[in-house]
Design an enzyme around this catalytic site. Structure first.
Site, short mmCIF file in Angstrom:
data_model
loop_
_atom_site.label_atom_id
_atom_site.label_comp_id
_atom_site.label_asym_id
_atom_site.label_seq_id
_atom_site.Cartn_x
_atom_site.Cartn_y
_atom_site.Cartn_z
N ASP A 1 0.84 -1.20 0.00
CA ASP A 1 0.00 0.00 0.00
C ASP A 1 0.88 1.25 0.00
O ASP A 1 2.01 1.23 0.49
CB ASP A 1 -0.89 0.03 1.24
CG ASP A 1 -1.92 -1.10 1.24
OD1 ASP A 1 -2.19 -1.64 0.16
OD2 ASP A 1 -2.43 -1.41 2.34
N LYS A 2 0.34 2.33 -0.51
CA LYS A 2 1.09 3.59 -0.59
C LYS A 2 1.64 4.00 0.78
O LYS A 2 2.80 4.42 0.89
CB LYS A 2 0.20 4.70 -1.15
CG LYS A 2 0.89 6.05 -1.27
CD LYS A 2 -0.04 7.11 -1.83
CE LYS A 2 0.66 8.46 -1.92
NZ LYS A 2 -0.23 9.53 -2.46
#
Length: 374
Positions: free
Chosen positions: A182-183
């Protein structure tokens, strides 16, 4: 229900497709040596085990340096001939057919733009690399043009600058990317430099042959010292950016957690956990921990507060405080999720050598933890 006369017709095509896919996966195709080239033409005879398979499937398995998408492009460009005639991707192979591939499988120019972004490269060899990704960096371009400002600064942009060769299996927007983070998650991410390695790594992920360990700080006191969360994950029908364990169906997901430490602080109770995942579903750790009432710190999407404040003073029925008022505590916030991919262990797909790698807790997470405990 469909009318009686249409039932067989509606089921048969799906059955045939599924059966064909299973047969393709079970077939072991002998690989063709990449040195068999003469005057720029690769020529060989179709193996007996290839009989009955689609041409594009057979070539992608027989030639480990060429992905199935690249095989289809070569066929579309007229660079593949079977018994001297232009080939079709869907045509079935017959044992003993003479197959010729003219020219090398040159990829089209990548759409992602190389950017000189510093990378923390933990491990690298000629086949793969492992990078310690910082939080806030997207792995690859999302919706919209990859050249837009929104899609600059991705891990793929940095990889294109630092590495001369990356696998193409993931497509032009995701060269080298075998799995994602995930970012707002930091830590170890694996990168493939060629298609053969990429395919083998993908198969290893599918067979759960990786050990992936994450560190997370969650809200509340996790009661047991260890446990397993086995709950299928599905996309939330109301909030499409979220995943959920509360819908029927979904994809199987398994996470094992072990408590590292528990903290009783002026801002509440927290638990530091180590999590090993068997599967790699979207937001898996975040949605699993939230599902048992322990949202990851900083993860407002799954119920964590944006600011961590001191617990409210409890009062009796008469309005009197049942505990002394705590000293004023400044709110504390974290602009990312407290989730870090800390350790990765696997057998090298080309050499079978055991590789074990670690990435220390991101500096901002270590600083936040010390401030929370102070």
């Amino acid at each position: 229900m469909l009318p009686k006369g249409q039932r067989r017709r509606s089921v048969r095509p799906q059955y045939v497709i599924a059966r064909s896919a299973v047969q393709e996966e079970e077939t072991v195709i002998p690989q063709i040596e990449s040195d068999d080239l003469e005057d720029g033409v690769r020529s060989f005879t179709a193996d007996a085990v290839a009989a009955g398979h689609r041409l594009d499937f057979y070539l992608s398995k027989a030639l480990p340096d060429i992905s199935r998408a690249r095989v289809q492009l070569l066929i579309d460009n007229g660079q593949v001939r079977v018994d001297g005639k232009p080939a079709s991707a869907k045509q079935k192979v017959t044992a003993g057919q003479q197959i010729e591939i003219e020219g090398e499988p040159r990829p089209e120019p990548l759409h992602a733009t190389p950017e000189n972004i510093p990378l923390d490269i933990i491990y690298e060899d000629k086949d793969l690399a492992v990078v310690n990704k910082p939080a806030g960096m997207m792995v690859h371009a999302g919706a919209g043009s990859p050249d837009s400002e929104h899609n600059r600064g991705t891990l793929v942009n940095a990889l294109l600058y630092h590495f001369q060769e990356l696998s193409e299996v993931g497509g032009d927007l995701r060269p080298g990317i075998v799995h994602r983070l995930d970012k707002q998650t930091s830590g170890l991410i694996l990168v493939a430099k060629n298609d053969s390695t990429h395919r083998k790594l993908s198969e290893m992920f599918a067979r759960r042959q990786f050990e992936k360990i994450y560190i997370a700080l969650v809200h509340g006191r996790v009661a047991t010292n260890s446990g397993t969360i086995n709950a299928a994950i599905h996309r939330d029908t109301i909030r499409r950016t979220r995943m959920t364990t509360r819908r029927m169906g979904g994809r199987s997901a398994v996470s094992h957690y072990t408590v590292i430490d528990r903290f009783i602080t002026s801002r509440g109770v927290f638990t530091l956990v180590e999590i090993r995942i068997e599967t790699g579903r979207t937001h898996q750790i975040r949605v699993h921990m939230s599902s048992i009432g322990h949202a990851v710190v900083g993860d407002t999407l799954y119920g964590a507060p944006a600011k961590i404040v001191a617990p409210a003073v409890q009062k009796s029925a008469r309005g009197a405080s049942t505990s002394p008022a705590p000293a004023k505590v400044e709110p504390l916030s974290l602009d990312r999720n407290f989730l870090h991919a800390a350790r990765l262990r696997f057998a090298h797909p080309q050499t079978n050598k055991q590789i074990a790698l670690e990435a220390p807790l991101a500096p901002e997470l270590a600083a936040f933890l010390e401030k929370l405990k102070s």
